[in-house]
Design a protein around this motif. Sequence first.
Motif, mmCIF file in Angstrom:
data_model
loop_
_atom_site.group_PDB
_atom_site.id
_atom_site.type_symbol
_atom_site.label_atom_id
_atom_site.label_comp_id
_atom_site.label_asym_id
_atom_site.label_seq_id
_atom_site.Cartn_x
_atom_site.Cartn_y
_atom_site.Cartn_z
ATOM 1 N N GLY A 151 0.821 -1.195 0.000
ATOM 2 C CA GLY A 151 0.000 0.000 0.000
ATOM 3 C C GLY A 151 0.856 1.245 0.000
ATOM 4 O O GLY A 151 2.097 1.167 -0.009
ATOM 5 N N PRO A 152 0.252 2.415 0.033
ATOM 6 C CA PRO A 152 1.003 3.668 0.017
ATOM 7 C C PRO A 152 1.997 3.803 1.165
ATOM 8 O O PRO A 152 2.997 4.504 1.037
ATOM 9 C CB PRO A 152 -0.102 4.739 0.111
ATOM 10 N N ASP A 153 1.717 3.105 2.299
ATOM 11 C CA ASP A 153 2.602 3.233 3.449
ATOM 12 C C ASP A 153 3.985 2.637 3.212
ATOM 13 O O ASP A 153 4.900 2.870 3.995
ATOM 14 C CB ASP A 153 1.970 2.566 4.674
ATOM 15 N N VAL A 154 4.173 1.896 2.118
ATOM 16 C CA VAL A 154 5.483 1.329 1.828
ATOM 17 C C VAL A 154 6.511 2.440 1.587
ATOM 18 O O VAL A 154 7.718 2.229 1.756
ATOM 19 C CB VAL A 154 5.411 0.369 0.612
ATOM 20 N N LEU A 155 6.055 3.635 1.226
ATOM 21 C CA LEU A 155 6.971 4.761 1.048
ATOM 22 C C LEU A 155 7.740 5.051 2.331
ATOM 23 O O LEU A 155 8.885 5.516 2.278
ATOM 24 C CB LEU A 155 6.185 6.003 0.607
ATOM 25 N N PHE A 156 7.149 4.762 3.482
ATOM 26 C CA PHE A 156 7.779 5.059 4.768
ATOM 27 C C PHE A 156 8.460 3.833 5.382
ATOM 28 O O PHE A 156 8.865 3.860 6.540
ATOM 29 C CB PHE A 156 6.727 5.613 5.733
ATOM 30 N N SER A 157 8.598 2.772 4.605
ATOM 31 C CA SER A 157 9.181 1.533 5.126
ATOM 32 C C SER A 157 10.657 1.676 5.471
ATOM 33 O O SER A 157 11.194 0.899 6.256
ATOM 34 C CB SER A 157 8.997 0.398 4.112
ATOM 35 N N GLY A 158 11.328 2.690 4.909
ATOM 36 C CA GLY A 158 12.738 2.894 5.224
ATOM 37 C C GLY A 158 12.986 3.209 6.686
ATOM 38 O O GLY A 158 14.085 2.979 7.200
ATOM 39 N N PHE A 159 11.957 3.719 7.380
ATOM 40 C CA PHE A 159 12.116 4.016 8.804
ATOM 41 C C PHE A 159 12.289 2.734 9.626
ATOM 42 O O PHE A 159 12.687 2.806 10.787
ATOM 43 C CB PHE A 159 10.904 4.789 9.313
ATOM 44 N N GLN A 160 11.989 1.576 9.024
ATOM 45 C CA GLN A 160 12.094 0.299 9.735
ATOM 46 C C GLN A 160 13.341 -0.491 9.340
ATOM 47 O O GLN A 160 13.498 -1.635 9.739
ATOM 48 C CB GLN A 160 10.849 -0.546 9.438
ATOM 49 N N GLN A 161 14.226 0.099 8.550
ATOM 50 C CA GLN A 161 15.366 -0.635 8.014
ATOM 51 C C GLN A 161 16.674 0.119 8.258
ATOM 52 O O GLN A 161 17.013 1.037 7.517
ATOM 53 C CB GLN A 161 15.187 -0.867 6.501
ATOM 54 N N ASN A 162 17.399 -0.265 9.282
ATOM 55 C CA ASN A 162 18.737 0.288 9.557
ATOM 56 C C ASN A 162 18.701 1.817 9.554
ATOM 57 O O ASN A 162 19.521 2.468 8.890
ATOM 58 C CB ASN A 162 19.730 -0.231 8.511
ATOM 59 N N LEU A 163 17.788 2.380 10.310
ATOM 60 C CA LEU A 163 17.562 3.823 10.308
ATOM 61 C C LEU A 163 18.810 4.637 10.665
ATOM 62 O O LEU A 163 19.085 5.649 9.997
ATOM 63 C CB LEU A 163 16.415 4.165 11.258
ATOM 64 N N PRO A 164 19.600 4.255 11.681
ATOM 65 C CA PRO A 164 20.788 5.061 11.998
ATOM 66 C C PRO A 164 21.756 5.186 10.821
ATOM 67 O O PRO A 164 22.304 6.270 10.574
ATOM 68 C CB PRO A 164 21.433 4.295 13.166
#
Length: 257
Positions: A79-92
Motif C-alpha cells: 500500500g502507500p505506506d510502503v513509502l515510509f518503510s525505510g524508517f524500519q530498516q537500519n535507520l541510523p
Amino acid sequence: MQARQLPSGRGFAWLGEGLQIWRRNPALLTFASFGYLLLLILVSVVPFLGQIIASLLMPILSLGVLNTCQAIDKGRKAGPDVLFSGFQQNLPALVTIGLIYLAGSLLVLLLTSLADGGTLLKVMTSGGKIEAEVATSTGFTLALLIAITLSTPVMMAYWFAPLLAGWWKLSAPKAMFFSFYACLRNWRPFLAYSIALALFGAVLPGILLGIVGLASPMLATLLSVPLPLLLIPIVFASFYANARDIFGEPGNAFEQP
C-alpha cells in the motif's frame, strides 16, 4: 559485498525495465515517486533546518521508493505506506548517509567559492537570483565545472548507499564505499544510462512537443502537463533496475506486516 561488472548495453536496458515495472502498478509507483519529491520539497522550505532535515530524510524515503519497486517487481501486495518503510530498516545508517551526503555537497559548494566568490553557493543554499552578466562570467562557469567534477564522486558514493544500508544492513561508510566502487566498476553502463536518460527525459519529449506545438501550441501545453507523471516514476523504477542488476537482491528485503 559483490558488485557485478556489466556490459555497456545494460545501461540502455534499465529504462525499459523501469517502464515494465511501472506498467504493473502505475498508481502505486506514481504515488511513491511524487510522494518522495513532495515530502522533501515541503520539508526543505522550513526555515533554518528544513534543508538539513530534507537531506537526512532523503535516503530513508528513497529506500521506501525502492521497496515499492521491489514489491511491484515481485508481485507482492503493498500500500502507500510502503513509502515510509525505510524508517524500519537500519535507520541510523540511513540518517548517517544523509548527513555525509549533505556534508560532501556543502564542501563541494564551498570549494566553488574559490572560483566565483560564493555566487553558486548562495544560489544553491538560499535560492538567490543570478544576473545575466554573472551567469556568463568566467568565474561562474568555472564554478559550475568544479561543482560537476567534484559532485560526481559524491553522487557515486550515495547512489546505491540507501539500498545497501537498508537491504544488506551495511554501515554508512561501508554502504557508501561499495556504492562508489560499484559505480566506478560500471562506468560504461552508467554512461549509456545517462545518454538514455537524456534522450528519454529531455530530447525525445522536446521533439514530440515541438512537433505538436507547430500544429497546436495549446495541445502541446496540455501534453506537457501529464508528461512528468509518466517520466518520473519510470526513471525511479530504473534506479531499482540498475541496483538489482548490479547487486541482485537479498531475498525479500522488506516484507510488510
